[in-house]
Design a protein around this motif. Structure first.
Motif, PDB file in Angstrom:
ATOM      1  N   ASN A  10      33.208  35.955  42.839  1.00 12.62           N
ATOM      2  CA  ASN A  10      34.585  35.947  43.320  1.00 12.62           C
ATOM      3  C   ASN A  10      35.458  36.646  42.286  1.00 12.62           C
ATOM      4  OD1 ASN A  10      37.361  35.051  43.813  1.00 12.62           O
ATOM      5  ND2 ASN A  10      36.463  33.629  45.290  1.00 12.62           N
ATOM      6  N   ASN A  12      38.483  36.319  41.786  1.00 12.01           N
ATOM      7  CA  ASN A  12      39.500  35.416  41.282  1.00 12.01           C
ATOM      8  C   ASN A  12      38.836  34.376  40.386  1.00 12.01           C
ATOM      9  OD1 ASN A  12      41.391  33.234  41.024  1.00 12.01           O
ATOM     10  ND2 ASN A  12      42.497  34.060  42.798  1.00 12.01           N
ATOM     11  N   GLN A  14      40.014  31.906  38.708  1.00 11.11           N
ATOM     12  CA  GLN A  14      40.460  30.533  38.908  1.00 11.11           C
ATOM     13  C   GLN A  14      39.762  29.897  40.108  1.00 11.11           C
ATOM     14  OE1 GLN A  14      44.671  30.079  39.606  1.00 11.11           O
ATOM     15  NE2 GLN A  14      44.621  27.859  39.383  1.00 11.11           N
ATOM     16  N   SER A  70      35.826  32.612  49.087  1.00 14.03           N
ATOM     17  CA  SER A  70      37.108  31.910  49.080  1.00 14.03           C
ATOM     18  C   SER A  70      36.954  30.485  48.552  1.00 14.03           C
ATOM     19  CB  SER A  70      37.700  31.892  50.488  1.00 14.03           C
ATOM     20  OG  SER A  70      36.791  31.340  51.407  1.00 14.03           O
ATOM     21  N   SER A  71      38.083  29.816  48.336  1.00  8.79           N
ATOM     22  CA  SER A  71      38.061  28.481  47.744  1.00  8.79           C
ATOM     23  C   SER A  71      37.477  27.454  48.708  1.00  8.79           C
ATOM     24  CB  SER A  71      39.469  28.063  47.321  1.00  8.79           C
ATOM     25  OG  SER A  71      40.339  28.054  48.440  1.00  8.79           O
TER      26      SER A  71
END
Length: 473
Positions: A10, A12, A14, A70-71
């Protein structure tokens, strides 16, 4: 009990860290690997990726794969629950219902049970799937080389070893970034941009059908077009209920056909109450238009078709037209009728173009179902979720088989049944305009309706696979 977890890379950092933390909470999680970081991969859907995953599993009992970048939010003790149920049922693979967040709104996303006929490559298992580690390693090592179809081939192969279990519990929450309506998503599988993917999926499905005894090959039965006499050569069948906005266009597109043979249009008006009936009474002043209002009140689209097919005015061949669509060319009937004789087929399927209500072409444009081939179309039909349009049939055979009295999947059921024994002809030029507008029944379906439709088509595939296995013995 130990679990090896795999996540996609990912961008991202975080989100990546939060996802790892979600899995790390469970004492059952032995290792967490990030594909693209901890495991070098070029494609998430390749055999190479599965084999590299298998090499990292070690002594884990299960493989837990989250397929989205995605989260993710995992429910309370959800990992433990999945592992326990998989152990209790000796499942080869386990998946669960989940919550979906789309446009800031959280909704339940129930899934359907996987059955013998759930061989379509777009079956929704959700994004969090648990595999039995020993089977995952064995199958990964034996798998053919795929760039796109490895996970599809994995779940087909694993289903031959033990049951795939659906846990009807909402065990996680994910972000969904695909806001398209159901009517826009349903043609992804025939998008020409995905052709390479489709070819590999067909290879994987064909291998599965051979190993389960459901593969069919050999010559198809011949068809004698002279066995019965008919007043007209072709009848166009239009089942309709409450389509006052579109039925006139549909009928007129038939009446505008240019042919060197006689034809008619049989409109089965399923007790409309919106003005459709009055429009049809007006149109039936033309002797070519046969307006039927069935005595029965329990008919779906398939039942309306049966009314038309068994009508004394039905032609030698019957051709489909939906009440909100139109033929693209005034030569459609001539082209289709001629194709029956040149291709010597019992059923015929053309190609169509997606249009909006203003007759402007919309994505994905032409739907030609080129995945249907003379060599393997009869088997590949089990993998895909539709066979194309317009559809046409040799009437004497259709009268023997009949359609299921449903309003979804009735045409697909017939295509599978015909293909088991008879040749299905194909026309790859666009003959039909499939209009998508807000009033379409499949323009924006809720998840419960989508699940009901998919479950029924999977059941049709189950029935067909069972029949083919029996016939092959």
């Amino acid at each position: 009990m130990k679990i090896a977890v795999f996540l996609p890379a990912n961008g991202n950092a975080q989100v990546q860290s939060l996802n790892k933390a979600e899995f790390a909470v469970s004492p059952l999680v032995k290792d967490i690997f990030v594909l693209g970081e901890d495991v070098e991969v070029t494609s998430l859907s390749s055999t190479d990726t599965l084999q590299k995953m298998a090499s990292k599993i070690g002594d884990a009992d299960f493989v837990l794969f989250y397929s989205k970048p995605s989260s993710l939010k995992i429910g309370q003790y959800a990992i433990e629950r999945m592992a326990q149920v998989a152990t209790d049922t000796n499942a080869s693979m386990l998946y669960a219902d989940y919550y979906k967040i789309l446009d800031g709104k959280c909704k339940q996303n129930p899934l359907i049970d996987c059955q013998l006929g759930s061989v379509r490559d777009d079956f929704d298992f959700g994004s969090l799937v648990l595999y039995r580690a020993d089977l995952f390693k064995q199958i990964a090592q034996e798998m053919s080389q795929y760039n796109f179809a490895a996970f599809y081939a994995m779940r087909l192969a694993i289903s031959r070893q033990a049951e795939i279990v659906h846990l009807n519990e909402f065990l996680y929450t994910e972000i969904d970034d695909d806001a398209r309506k159901s009517g826009e998503k349903q043609f992804d599988y025939v998008n020409p941009r995905n052709r390479e993917v489709q070819i590999e999926m067909e290879v994987a499905c064909t291998e599965h059908l051979k190993k389960t005894g459901a593969f069919i090959s050999g010559e198809t039965k011949s068809v004698d077009f002279s066995e019965e006499k008919f007043e007209v050569e072709v009848s166009v069948v239009i089942p309709v209920k409450n389509r006052a906005k579109t039925i006139r266009d549909a009928v007129k597109s038939v009446l505008s056909q240019k042919t060197d043979f006689p034809f008619n249009v049989i409109v089965v008006d399923n007790h409309s109450d919106d003005g459709t009936t009055e429009i049809l009474k007006e149109l039936s002043a033309d002797s070519c238009v046969i307006h039927i209002i069935p005595q029965r009140t329990d008919l779906g689209i398939g039942g309306c078709w049966n009314e038309a097919v068994h009508h004394q005015k039905a032609g030698k061949f019957v051709v489909q037209l939906d009440s909100d669509d139109v033929y693209e060319t005034e030569r459609t009937l001539q082209i289709m009728r001629d194709a029956f004789y040149t291709q010597k087929c019992a059923m015929l399927i053309g190609s169509y173009t997606m249009k909006n209500f203003d007759m402007q072409t919309i994505a994905p444009g032409l739907i030609d179902h080129k995945e249907w081939t003379d060599e393997n179309g009869r088997n590949n039909a089990l993998r895909i979720n539709g066979l194309g349009a317009p559809r046409a049939f040799y009437t004497p055979l259709l009268r023997k088989m009949n359609l299921p009295n449903t309003s979804y999947g009735e045409d697909y059921a017939l295509g599978l049944r015909f293909s088991r024994e008879y040749k299905i002809g194909r026309i790859y030029e666009s003959l039909y305009c499939c209009r998508r507008w807000d009033g379409n029944s499949d323009a924006a379906l809720e998840i419960d309706k989508i699940n009901k439709n998919n479950l029924y088509k999977d059941k049709l595939r189950t029935i067909e696979i069972m029949a083919r296995i029996r016939n092959n013995k």
